[in-house]
Design a protein around this motif. Structure first.
Motif, PDB file in Angstrom:
ATOM      1  N   THR A 192       0.915  12.207  -1.248  1.00 47.94           N
ATOM      2  CA  THR A 192       0.239  13.468  -1.533  1.00 47.94           C
ATOM      3  C   THR A 192      -0.311  13.403  -2.957  1.00 47.94           C
ATOM      4  O   THR A 192       0.321  12.842  -3.846  1.00 47.94           O
ATOM      5  CB  THR A 192       1.256  14.627  -1.420  1.00 47.94           C
ATOM      6  N   GLN A 193      -1.507  13.957  -3.172  1.00 43.40           N
ATOM      7  CA  GLN A 193      -2.095  13.868  -4.503  1.00 43.40           C
ATOM      8  C   GLN A 193      -1.180  14.520  -5.551  1.00 43.40           C
ATOM      9  O   GLN A 193      -0.692  15.639  -5.371  1.00 43.40           O
ATOM     10  CB  GLN A 193      -3.473  14.526  -4.541  1.00 43.40           C
TER      11      GLN A 193
ATOM     12  N   THR B  10       0.556   5.432   0.256  1.00 44.86           N
ATOM     13  CA  THR B  10      -0.232   6.661   0.334  1.00 44.86           C
ATOM     14  C   THR B  10       0.700   7.843   0.105  1.00 44.86           C
ATOM     15  O   THR B  10       1.718   7.977   0.786  1.00 44.86           O
ATOM     16  CB  THR B  10      -0.936   6.772   1.697  1.00 44.86           C
TER      17      THR B  10
ATOM     18  N   GLU C 271      -4.299  17.057  -0.240  1.00 48.22           N
ATOM     19  CA  GLU C 271      -5.038  15.782  -0.214  1.00 48.22           C
ATOM     20  C   GLU C 271      -4.059  14.620  -0.412  1.00 48.22           C
ATOM     21  O   GLU C 271      -2.927  14.820  -0.866  1.00 48.22           O
ATOM     22  CB  GLU C 271      -6.054  15.736  -1.365  1.00 48.22           C
ATOM     23  N   GLN C 272      -4.548  13.422  -0.123  1.00 46.01           N
ATOM     24  CA  GLN C 272      -3.707  12.249  -0.349  1.00 46.01           C
ATOM     25  C   GLN C 272      -4.406  11.255  -1.263  1.00 46.01           C
ATOM     26  O   GLN C 272      -5.627  11.311  -1.444  1.00 46.01           O
ATOM     27  CB  GLN C 272      -3.381  11.578   0.973  1.00 46.01           C
ATOM     28  N   ILE C 273      -3.630  10.348  -1.819  1.00 49.66           N
ATOM     29  CA  ILE C 273      -4.179   9.295  -2.670  1.00 49.66           C
ATOM     30  C   ILE C 273      -3.454   7.999  -2.299  1.00 49.66           C
ATOM     31  O   ILE C 273      -2.257   8.027  -1.988  1.00 49.66           O
ATOM     32  CB  ILE C 273      -4.005   9.667  -4.165  1.00 49.66           C
ATOM     33  N   THR C 274      -4.196   6.891  -2.311  1.00 45.94           N
ATOM     34  CA  THR C 274      -3.583   5.616  -1.917  1.00 45.94           C
ATOM     35  C   THR C 274      -3.583   4.637  -3.087  1.00 45.94           C
ATOM     36  O   THR C 274      -4.605   4.427  -3.744  1.00 45.94           O
ATOM     37  CB  THR C 274      -4.328   5.005  -0.711  1.00 45.94           C
TER      38      THR C 274
ATOM     39  N   GLN D 139      -6.797   2.910  -4.749  1.00 46.27           N
ATOM     40  CA  GLN D 139      -7.743   2.317  -3.791  1.00 46.27           C
ATOM     41  C   GLN D 139      -9.136   2.896  -3.989  1.00 46.27           C
ATOM     42  O   GLN D 139      -9.265   4.085  -4.191  1.00 46.27           O
ATOM     43  CB  GLN D 139      -7.268   2.628  -2.369  1.00 46.27           C
TER      44      GLN D 139
ATOM     45  N   GLU E 133       6.655   9.795  -4.523  1.00 45.84           N
ATOM     46  CA  GLU E 133       5.836  10.924  -4.063  1.00 45.84           C
ATOM     47  C   GLU E 133       6.444  12.270  -4.464  1.00 45.84           C
ATOM     48  O   GLU E 133       5.747  13.141  -4.991  1.00 45.84           O
ATOM     49  CB  GLU E 133       5.640  10.870  -2.548  1.00 45.84           C
TER      50      GLU E 133
ATOM     51  N   LYS F 188       0.861  -1.176   0.000  1.00 43.06           N
ATOM     52  CA  LYS F 188       0.000   0.000   0.000  1.00 43.06           C
ATOM     53  C   LYS F 188       0.902   1.232   0.000  1.00 43.06           C
ATOM     54  O   LYS F 188       1.921   1.237   0.696  1.00 43.06           O
ATOM     55  CB  LYS F 188      -0.809  -0.016   1.304  1.00 43.06           C
TER      56      LYS F 188
END
Ligand code: NCD
Ligand code: ZN
Length: 342
Positions: free
Chosen positions: A7-8, A5, A306-309, A342, A288, A3
């Motif tokens: 930063t967008q 995660t 925002e974040q993205i996973t 995700q 990232e 996984k």
């Protein structure tokens, strides 16, 4: 790692066209990216702030309801661009750069610049007001081999341009060679975008068991030693190198044609492709910053919050996606990759 995660991210080089294609492709980008530098090579190209404003409105109208996305506009530099256009671009607030295409170098570049020195008055103002120049760095000379077009462009035009305008901020777009990596490393106020296809494939992909038009883009894929240099640059943690997909949708019939268009469609799965490339280089920890930090830093914009996973779970890239009266074939369509959102 199962996984990831981050930063967008943003896409610092994107073609989304107009009309039906725009409506089809924009949602793919919006799923992954908060902002994108929108390429101006429409037919006819986006040359004025008014045209950019109208195009921006059409893009905003195509954002799926309830989702956030900021198009960062560019103007297409021509022989007729004036210092006034630069001042207007800066004043607009939404035009973030000018795009230089040598005339005839790539898709929809007929309005491109015929002689770069003709633009010196414009570059002078851009340097002064600090508006970045985005460069498609390939010569178009008939006697230069297609695989050498980038290298020759550096020697013939980019080095002299940098000498004339040392403070001009330049993004060397979609770099494909070790020559470009070395130039970027040495030049001041120069950064570069890197596409997923130039990280994942060498020129053999164009000829795998037959002619493969969906791997054809410009600058064309290069030999393996160049691909390795590009991977090394992207995963080095050097802020001069950041994400720019150059996703360039063309309908299937325009690609599978006796004179097929240049451009790979990657907006559907760009971030997943980058994750694949970074994992293969054992550098997922560098993804990232490449995808989400160095671009906004160069453009002097805030980083996203925002974040993205991404999750590691195999899936198959669709072989095609429907489009009115045609189809789009995603880069590496039909192939299984390891990362998804995700
Ligand atoms: C781009 C397009 O189709 O607009 N094509 C490509 O092969 N990259 C133009 C470009 O960026 O060169
Ligand atoms: Zn492009």
């Amino acid at each position: 790692m199962q996984k990831l995660t981050i930063t967008q991210p943003d896409d610092w080089h994107l073609h989304i066209r107009d009309g039906a294609i725009l409506k089809t492709v924009l949602p793919h980008t919006v799923r992954q990216f908060a902002r994108a530098i929108i390429m101006p090579n429409l037919k006819p190209p986006v040359r004025s702030v008014d045209e950019a404003a109208a195009y921006r409105e059409r893009i905003i109208a195509a954002i799926p309801a309830g989702q956030q996305f900021e198009p960062l506009m560019t103007l297409y530099l021509t022989d007729n661009t004036t210092p006034k256009d630069i001042i207007a671009a800066l004043a607009s607030g939404f035009v973030k750069a000018l795009k230089y295409y040598p005339a005839g170098a790539t898709t929809n570049s007929d309005f491109g610049v015929t002689d770069i020195r003709r633009c010196d008055r414009v570059f002078e103002v851009m340097e002064e007001v600090d508006l970045p120049l985005l460069v498609h760095g390939e010569v178009t000379d008939k006697d230069v081999d297609v695989f050498d077009r980038e290298k020759v462009f550096i020697e013939k035009y980019l080095l002299p341009l940098k000498q004339r305008f040392p403070k001009l901020r330049i993004v060397f777009e979609h770099i494909t060679t070790s020559d470009a990596v070395n130039f970027v490393l040495e030049a001041e106020n120069v950064a570069a975008t890197i596409t997923p296809q130039h990280l994942l494939f060498n020129r053999n992909a164009l000829f795998q068991g037959g002619l493969r038009p969906h791997f054809y883009c410009l600058p064309i894929l290069k030999g393996e030693e160049h691909r390795q240099a590009i991977v090394e640059a992207a995963t080095s943690g050097n802020p001069k190198f950041f994400l720019g997909t150059d996703s360039a949708p063309h309908t299937r019939n325009n690609k599978e044609n006796s004179c097929g268009c240049a451009g790979c469609y990657s907006a559907l799965h760009a971030l997943m492709l980058y994750a694949e490339a970074f994992e293969r280089a054992d550098a997922l920890d560098k993804l990232e910053a490449f995808a989400s930090f160095y671009g906004p830093d160069f453009y002097r914009l805030p980083r996203n919050t925002e974040q993205i996973t991404l999750v590691k779970s195999a899936w198959q890239i669709p072989a095609h996606i429907p489009l009115i009266e045609s189809e789009l074939v995603p880069l590496w369509g039909g192939h299984e990759i390891m990362w998804q959102i995700q």
